[in-house]
Write a protein that holds these residues in place. Sequence first.
Motif, mmCIF file in Angstrom:
data_model
loop_
_atom_site.group_PDB
_atom_site.id
_atom_site.type_symbol
_atom_site.label_atom_id
_atom_site.label_comp_id
_atom_site.label_asym_id
_atom_site.label_seq_id
_atom_site.Cartn_x
_atom_site.Cartn_y
_atom_site.Cartn_z
ATOM 1 N N THR A 272 0.834 -1.200 0.000
ATOM 2 C CA THR A 272 0.000 0.000 0.000
ATOM 3 C C THR A 272 0.871 1.253 0.000
ATOM 4 O O THR A 272 0.608 2.206 -0.740
ATOM 5 C CB THR A 272 -0.942 0.000 1.224
ATOM 6 O OG1 THR A 272 -1.710 -1.204 1.200
ATOM 7 C CG2 THR A 272 -1.863 1.189 1.216
ATOM 8 N N ALA A 273 1.927 1.238 0.808
ATOM 9 C CA ALA A 273 2.852 2.379 0.860
ATOM 10 C C ALA A 273 3.543 2.568 -0.489
ATOM 11 O O ALA A 273 3.709 3.707 -0.959
ATOM 12 C CB ALA A 273 3.882 2.175 1.963
ATOM 13 N N ALA A 274 3.946 1.470 -1.132
ATOM 14 C CA ALA A 274 4.604 1.549 -2.446
ATOM 15 C C ALA A 274 3.637 2.083 -3.499
ATOM 16 O O ALA A 274 4.033 2.844 -4.385
ATOM 17 C CB ALA A 274 5.131 0.179 -2.848
ATOM 18 N N LEU A 275 2.390 1.703 -3.375
ATOM 19 C CA LEU A 275 1.353 2.180 -4.291
ATOM 20 C C LEU A 275 1.217 3.696 -4.176
ATOM 21 O O LEU A 275 1.201 4.412 -5.179
ATOM 22 C CB LEU A 275 0.029 1.485 -3.955
ATOM 23 C CG LEU A 275 -1.113 1.613 -4.939
ATOM 24 C CD1 LEU A 275 -0.763 0.912 -6.236
ATOM 25 C CD2 LEU A 275 -2.371 0.997 -4.346
ATOM 26 N N LYS A 276 1.162 4.182 -2.941
ATOM 27 C CA LYS A 276 1.041 5.622 -2.701
ATOM 28 C C LYS A 276 2.282 6.376 -3.147
ATOM 29 O O LYS A 276 2.192 7.512 -3.606
ATOM 30 C CB LYS A 276 0.766 5.885 -1.222
ATOM 31 C CG LYS A 276 -0.618 5.436 -0.785
ATOM 32 C CD LYS A 276 -0.831 5.643 0.695
ATOM 33 C CE LYS A 276 -2.209 5.140 1.103
ATOM 34 N NZ LYS A 276 -2.400 5.172 2.556
ATOM 35 N N ALA A 277 3.453 5.724 -2.991
ATOM 36 C CA ALA A 277 4.717 6.371 -3.362
ATOM 37 C C ALA A 277 5.028 6.220 -4.852
ATOM 38 O O ALA A 277 6.033 6.739 -5.333
ATOM 39 C CB ALA A 277 5.855 5.775 -2.543
ATOM 40 N N ARG A 278 4.166 5.515 -5.572
ATOM 41 C CA ARG A 278 4.354 5.241 -7.001
ATOM 42 C C ARG A 278 5.686 4.524 -7.286
ATOM 43 O O ARG A 278 6.360 4.800 -8.272
ATOM 44 C CB ARG A 278 4.257 6.523 -7.810
ATOM 45 C CG ARG A 278 2.849 7.091 -7.828
ATOM 46 C CD ARG A 278 2.701 8.135 -8.926
ATOM 47 N NE ARG A 278 1.306 8.387 -9.213
ATOM 48 C CZ ARG A 278 0.604 9.363 -8.641
ATOM 49 N NH1 ARG A 278 1.152 10.137 -7.739
ATOM 50 N NH2 ARG A 278 -0.660 9.537 -8.979
ATOM 51 N N ASP A 279 6.048 3.608 -6.366
ATOM 52 C CA ASP A 279 7.246 2.795 -6.516
ATOM 53 C C ASP A 279 6.815 1.509 -7.231
ATOM 54 O O ASP A 279 6.430 0.525 -6.605
ATOM 55 C CB ASP A 279 7.834 2.488 -5.129
ATOM 56 C CG ASP A 279 9.134 1.720 -5.203
ATOM 57 O OD1 ASP A 279 9.462 1.193 -6.284
ATOM 58 O OD2 ASP A 279 9.824 1.636 -4.162
ATOM 59 N N ASP A 280 6.871 1.541 -8.572
ATOM 60 C CA ASP A 280 6.301 0.457 -9.371
ATOM 61 C C ASP A 280 6.945 -0.902 -9.146
ATOM 62 O O ASP A 280 6.251 -1.913 -9.047
ATOM 63 C CB ASP A 280 6.350 0.809 -10.863
ATOM 64 C CG ASP A 280 5.353 1.911 -11.207
ATOM 65 O OD1 ASP A 280 4.356 2.056 -10.481
ATOM 66 O OD2 ASP A 280 5.588 2.614 -12.211
ATOM 67 N N ILE A 281 8.277 -0.950 -9.075
ATOM 68 C CA ILE A 281 8.944 -2.248 -8.923
ATOM 69 C C ILE A 281 8.612 -2.869 -7.567
ATOM 70 O O ILE A 281 8.323 -4.058 -7.469
ATOM 71 C CB ILE A 281 10.471 -2.149 -9.155
ATOM 72 C CG1 ILE A 281 11.117 -3.544 -9.156
ATOM 73 C CG2 ILE A 281 11.150 -1.287 -8.131
ATOM 74 C CD1 ILE A 281 10.890 -4.326 -10.404
ATOM 75 N N ARG A 282 8.620 -2.070 -6.507
ATOM 76 C CA ARG A 282 8.281 -2.577 -5.168
ATOM 77 C C ARG A 282 6.811 -3.001 -5.129
ATOM 78 O O ARG A 282 6.476 -4.060 -4.594
ATOM 79 C CB ARG A 282 8.574 -1.517 -4.102
ATOM 80 C CG ARG A 282 8.232 -1.974 -2.683
ATOM 81 C CD ARG A 282 8.726 -0.993 -1.636
ATOM 82 N NE ARG A 282 10.171 -0.994 -1.549
ATOM 83 C CZ ARG A 282 10.863 -1.876 -0.810
ATOM 84 N NH1 ARG A 282 10.242 -2.778 -0.123
ATOM 85 N NH2 ARG A 282 12.170 -1.825 -0.760
ATOM 86 N N LYS A 283 5.946 -2.185 -5.719
ATOM 87 C CA LYS A 283 4.510 -2.502 -5.735
ATOM 88 C C LYS A 283 4.267 -3.828 -6.439
ATOM 89 O O LYS A 283 3.580 -4.706 -5.916
ATOM 90 C CB LYS A 283 3.734 -1.377 -6.420
ATOM 91 C CG LYS A 283 2.239 -1.665 -6.576
ATOM 92 C CD LYS A 283 1.579 -0.652 -7.480
ATOM 93 C CE LYS A 283 2.024 -0.916 -8.888
ATOM 94 N NZ LYS A 283 1.510 -0.073 -9.911
ATOM 95 N N SER A 284 4.829 -3.992 -7.629
ATOM 96 C CA SER A 284 4.577 -5.214 -8.388
ATOM 97 C C SER A 284 5.202 -6.439 -7.716
ATOM 98 O O SER A 284 4.615 -7.520 -7.728
ATOM 99 C CB SER A 284 5.075 -5.078 -9.827
ATOM 100 O OG SER A 284 6.470 -4.971 -9.865
ATOM 101 N N THR A 285 6.374 -6.273 -7.106
ATOM 102 C CA THR A 285 7.024 -7.392 -6.420
ATOM 103 C C THR A 285 6.207 -7.832 -5.210
ATOM 104 O O THR A 285 5.980 -9.028 -5.004
ATOM 105 C CB THR A 285 8.449 -6.997 -5.971
ATOM 106 O OG1 THR A 285 9.195 -6.617 -7.127
ATOM 107 C CG2 THR A 285 9.142 -8.143 -5.261
ATOM 108 N N LEU A 286 5.749 -6.872 -4.412
ATOM 109 C CA LEU A 286 4.964 -7.220 -3.229
ATOM 110 C C LEU A 286 3.603 -7.781 -3.624
ATOM 111 O O LEU A 286 3.084 -8.693 -2.964
ATOM 112 C CB LEU A 286 4.826 -6.012 -2.303
ATOM 113 C CG LEU A 286 6.151 -5.521 -1.699
ATOM 114 C CD1 LEU A 286 5.934 -4.295 -0.836
ATOM 115 C CD2 LEU A 286 6.829 -6.623 -0.917
#
Length: 155
Positions: free
Chosen positions: A15-29
């Motif tokens: 959720t935090a990665a989604l808000k931060a627009r951190d695509d690689i972290r979001k997709s990995t998690l």
Amino acid sequence: MSNSELKQRLHDDMTAALKARDDIRKSTLRMALTAVTKAEVAGKEARELSDAEVLDVLTAEAKKRRESVIAYRDAGRAELADKEQAEADILAEYLPEQLTAEEIAALVTETIAATGAAELGPRGIGKVMGALQPKVKGKADGGAVSSEVKRQLGA
């Protein structure tokens, strides 16, 4: 919601990665959570995984990434290897600290002495691996442990 703190941490971090627009972290998690969900619904009935079971799923996913890095590098696909390495690095944040080669060698030596497998030679591999598995689970690659056991037993 969940009896697994690790699963909750993965969800919160996604959720935090989604808000931060951190695509690689979001997709990995997201991929890791999908793997956890698949494991939960596998078998006869759906169930909630414990932290140890979630850790097993994450360990398997991280191993897949490490193997993909090697395959992509061997095939000359550096950009794909870099992506897989980034995913492996993110997953590693959720895994226990990995043992060094020296620590593995020391554990193997100690276990060989404790099990009395030294006089069995190569036939003692199974005995030593059985005793070692609980000690190294999630902390070391099984292949590295196995090769060290074989080396020390002269197989």
